[in-house]
Design a protein around this motif. Sequence first.
Motif, short mmCIF file in Angstrom:
data_model
loop_
_atom_site.label_atom_id
_atom_site.label_comp_id
_atom_site.label_asym_id
_atom_site.label_seq_id
_atom_site.Cartn_x
_atom_site.Cartn_y
_atom_site.Cartn_z
N ASP A 98 -1.99 1.65 17.29
CA ASP A 98 -3.21 0.81 17.63
C ASP A 98 -3.52 1.91 19.02
O ASP A 98 -3.36 1.65 20.08
CB ASP A 98 -3.26 -0.82 18.33
CG ASP A 98 -2.69 -1.05 16.22
OD1 ASP A 98 -3.80 -0.87 16.24
OD2 ASP A 98 -1.64 -1.81 16.59
N HIS A 199 -12.31 -2.25 9.53
CA HIS A 199 -11.02 -2.35 8.71
C HIS A 199 -11.98 -2.46 7.20
O HIS A 199 -13.73 -3.43 7.08
CB HIS A 199 -11.05 -3.86 9.03
CG HIS A 199 -9.96 -4.28 10.45
ND1 HIS A 199 -10.59 -3.59 11.63
CD2 HIS A 199 -8.59 -3.74 10.67
CE1 HIS A 199 -9.71 -4.01 12.92
NE2 HIS A 199 -8.31 -3.93 11.88
N ASP A 277 -4.31 -2.09 5.54
CA ASP A 277 -3.97 -3.19 7.12
C ASP A 277 -2.31 -3.70 7.18
O ASP A 277 -2.03 -3.73 6.00
CB ASP A 277 -4.90 -4.08 7.40
CG ASP A 277 -5.01 -4.56 8.80
OD1 ASP A 277 -3.97 -4.17 9.42
OD2 ASP A 277 -5.55 -4.77 8.67
C1 BGC Z 1 -4.72 -5.51 12.12
C2 BGC Z 1 -5.11 -4.14 12.54
C3 BGC Z 1 -4.27 -2.68 13.57
C4 BGC Z 1 -2.75 -3.25 12.38
C5 BGC Z 1 -1.52 -2.91 13.27
C6 BGC Z 1 -3.34 -5.07 11.81
O1 BGC Z 1 -2.88 -6.73 12.51
O2 BGC Z 1 -5.37 -6.29 12.62
O3 BGC Z 1 -6.39 -3.51 12.50
O4 BGC Z 1 -4.12 -1.94 13.10
O5 BGC Z 1 -1.90 -4.62 12.60
O6 BGC Z 1 -0.51 -3.83 14.30
#
Ligand code: BGC
Length: 735
Positions: A98, A199, A277
Motif C-alpha cells: 500500500d 478502486h 480488493d
Molecule cells: C483497501 C485497499 C488496500 C487493501 C490492502 C483494502 O481494504 O480498500 O485500498 O489496498 O486493503 O491493504
Amino acid sequence: MKLHLIIGVAVFLLAQAVGVPAPAAEQPQPWMNASLTPDQRADLVIAQLALDEKIQLVHGIGWGPLRPGEPVPPDNNGGAGQILGIARLGIPSVQQADSAVGVRSGAEQSRYATLLPSVLGAASSWDLAAAHLYGDVLGRELRAQGYNQSIGGGVNLARDPRNGRLFEYAGEDPLLAGTMVGHVIRGVQDNHIMSDIKHYALNDQETGRAVVDVQISHKGARESDLLAFELGIRIGQPASVMCSYNKVLGSWACENEWLLNHVLKDAWKFPGFVVSDWDGTHSTDKAVMAGLDVQMPGEEFLGEPLKQAVSAGRIPMRRLDDMVHRVLRSMFSAGVVDHPPTPRRVVDPFKGLEDAQHIAEESIVLLKNDGILPLNVAAVRVIAVIGAHADVGILSGGGSAQVDAPGGNAIDLTRPTQWGKPVYFPSAPLRYIREHARGAQVHFDSGSDPAAAASLAKAADIAIVFADQYMSEAGDAPTLSLPGRQNELIAAVAAANSRTVVVLITGNPVTMPWIDQVAGVMEAWYPGVGGGQAIANLLFGTIVPSGKLPITFAKSEADLPHRQIFGAAPRAAKDDSGGNWLEDNQKRQRFPADYNEGARFGYKWFDSEEKQPLFPFGYGLSYTTFTYSDMHVDPKARTATFTIANSGPRSATEIAQLYVALPSRSGERFRRLAGWQRVVLDAGEHKTVAVTMEPLALAVFDEKKDAWEWLHGRYKVFVGGSSRSLPLQAEVTLY
Ligand code: BGC
C-alpha cells in the motif's frame, strides 16, 4: 485456507531446495531477451508453465503480515500482498505495498518512508510535474524497500464530500483527477515499479462499502467516475486495476461483466491485470469469466477451485492463460524482471522531505485573506498558536494509506500505529512559526478549553488556530463539520482577537460557521512530513500560495445532492480526534445507493442548481492578483489562447482554467473543466497562454450506441481563475 497456504509455501520451498529444474542461469531463457515485447516475453514464459504454476500466479498468499498469526513465506517483503514468483524461470514474486501517500507498514520492518501530502492536496497543485514527483517518491522508496508493485493510485471521485478516503483521491472532477493520478502512476512506473489504479469502480463511500449496491446510469458512470479511470489509465498505463468491494447495478465490482470485460478490457483495451480488493472476490467461475485476473490477498476462489474449474473445462485454459499473460506482461512492461528492486539500501529521507515539502507548498490553498497574510514579521510582537497539537506535529490520514511516523506518533511516542487511531508526524508548525518570527514571542495553547485559548489570543497581536479532522478508510464523516469542539474554539478565539487566521489540516472539505469572524483561512489538507515548514513558509510569505480547490466546499449538507451518506448509521464517538464517523460495517444488510445525480455532482451540481458554495471548485487566492484578457479560440485545434498578467506585487503562479458549456441540446446546465495551465509570472509580467481542450471533456456518452459522441453545435468557452470566476468568454462551433 491456512492449510493451503502452508502446503503451497512448502511445495514452493521444496521445489527451490530440490532444485527440480536447473538453475536459472544455466537454461536458455528466451523470455529474458529485453528486445522482445512484453507480450512476446509473457507468452514464452507461459509455454513453460505447469497448471499449478499458472494458478500460483493468479492469487496471493494470504493476509500475511497484515494479520498477526498468518503464515508468511520466507521471501515475503512485509507488504499488503504477495504473488509467489516462479523462481526456476527467473520470475520474481510480486511484492505489493500500500502506498497511497507513502509506503505503508514501515515501522514493523524498521524502515523509513516519506509521508507525502494527501493526494487531494497534491491535486490542489494542478501541477503535472508535482504529480510525477509524487509518484517518483513512492516508486524510489518502494524500490529501496524491495517492493515491485504499488497498490496506490486511488482515483474515486469525490461524489460525496464526506467520503472517508477522499484524502487518498484527487477530487471531484474526472479530468483533473484522472490526469493527476495518471501522472502519479507514471512517476511510480518510471522507477521500474508496477503501479495500480483503484478502486474500480464507484466505491464512492466507505459506509457499507462491502454491501452497498450502487445504482447509476451507464451515461452517468462513464461521464464521471469511469472517465477518471479512463484518463488515468490512458495517461499512466498502470500494471493493474483494483476492483472494489461494492456492487454496481446488482453485481459485485470484482465479478461485474460490464465494468471489467466490457468497459475496461473491450472498450479501453486495458492490457494489464484486474486484481481484487482485499477479500473483494466472491466467486470463481463468475468472477473469472467477468474479467477478474488475480485474487487478493488469498486463494479461496482463484486457487484450488480455479484449478478444478479449468480441469473440468468450465473455465477454458485460454482464459487462465490470458490471466497469467496479463500478470507477466505487466511485470515485463514495468521492468520488474529486468530491473528488480535493489533493497539493502535506505531511502533518502532528506530528498523525500524536500519533495514532500515542495508538493505541500504547491498544495495549500489560501481561502480567505482580508490582508492579514502574509504575516508581517516586523510588526508582530506576540503570536498565539492554538490547537491541533501544532506544538508537536501534524495529522496524517488513516487506514491502509497510513504511513508510520518517524520516531513514533508525535502525540504519544510510545504508541505504535493502530488502525483507526490518528497519527501525528513530527513536523510541528509551532517550531517553524517560531523560526520565521524570531523577534516575536510565540505562545501555544492546546485549544482544549476555548475560554483559555481565547484569553491567550486576546493578549496576542495575532492568533493562528490550527483545526484538524482525522479521516480514514472504513468510515465516512457523518457531517461536514469539524469534529469535536473546534468550531466553538475558533469562534471564541476570533471573538477575542479579530486578527485570527485559521489553518485547516483536514482530509475533506469542512463547513466554516465562523468564516465571517476570522481574518484568514488556509486549507493545508494533510500536508505530509514537510507540512509544518510548508505552512509557515506560506503564512510568512516565503512562498506565495498557488493551490486551487479540486473539490467544492459546501455551506451545508443541505446543499449536497444527498443530505446524508447512504446507509448512514452513526456510531458512538470513540476515536481520539473527538470526531464521530460512520463505519463500513461489513456484516450489515445490503442497501442500494441511488446515484441518480449521475455525473452532476461537485461544482456541476452547485452550478446547475444555482447554489452558492462556501468556496467553489478551482478557487484559491494568491499574494498577488492576476488579470485575464484577449481570448481567441481556434475551433479546429480546440485551443483557447489568452493573456494573463500578474498585476500585483509578487512573483507567483496562477492556475488558469478553461471550462466549456456544451450545446444546449446536451440538456446540461453546467460547465465542464476541459483544460488548464499553470503559469508562472513575475510581478508586472504578462504571458500569452494556450490551453487545449481534452476531447473526452467535451463528449457525451451515448447509451444506445454505447460510445462517446461529440455534439455538433455552439460551445461556450470560459477562462479564468476558478469555476466561478471566468472573465473570458467566447462561443464557437465545434465538431
Ligand atoms: C483497501 C485497499 C488496500 C487493501 C490492502 C483494502 O481494504 O480498500 O485500498 O489496498 O486493503 O491493504
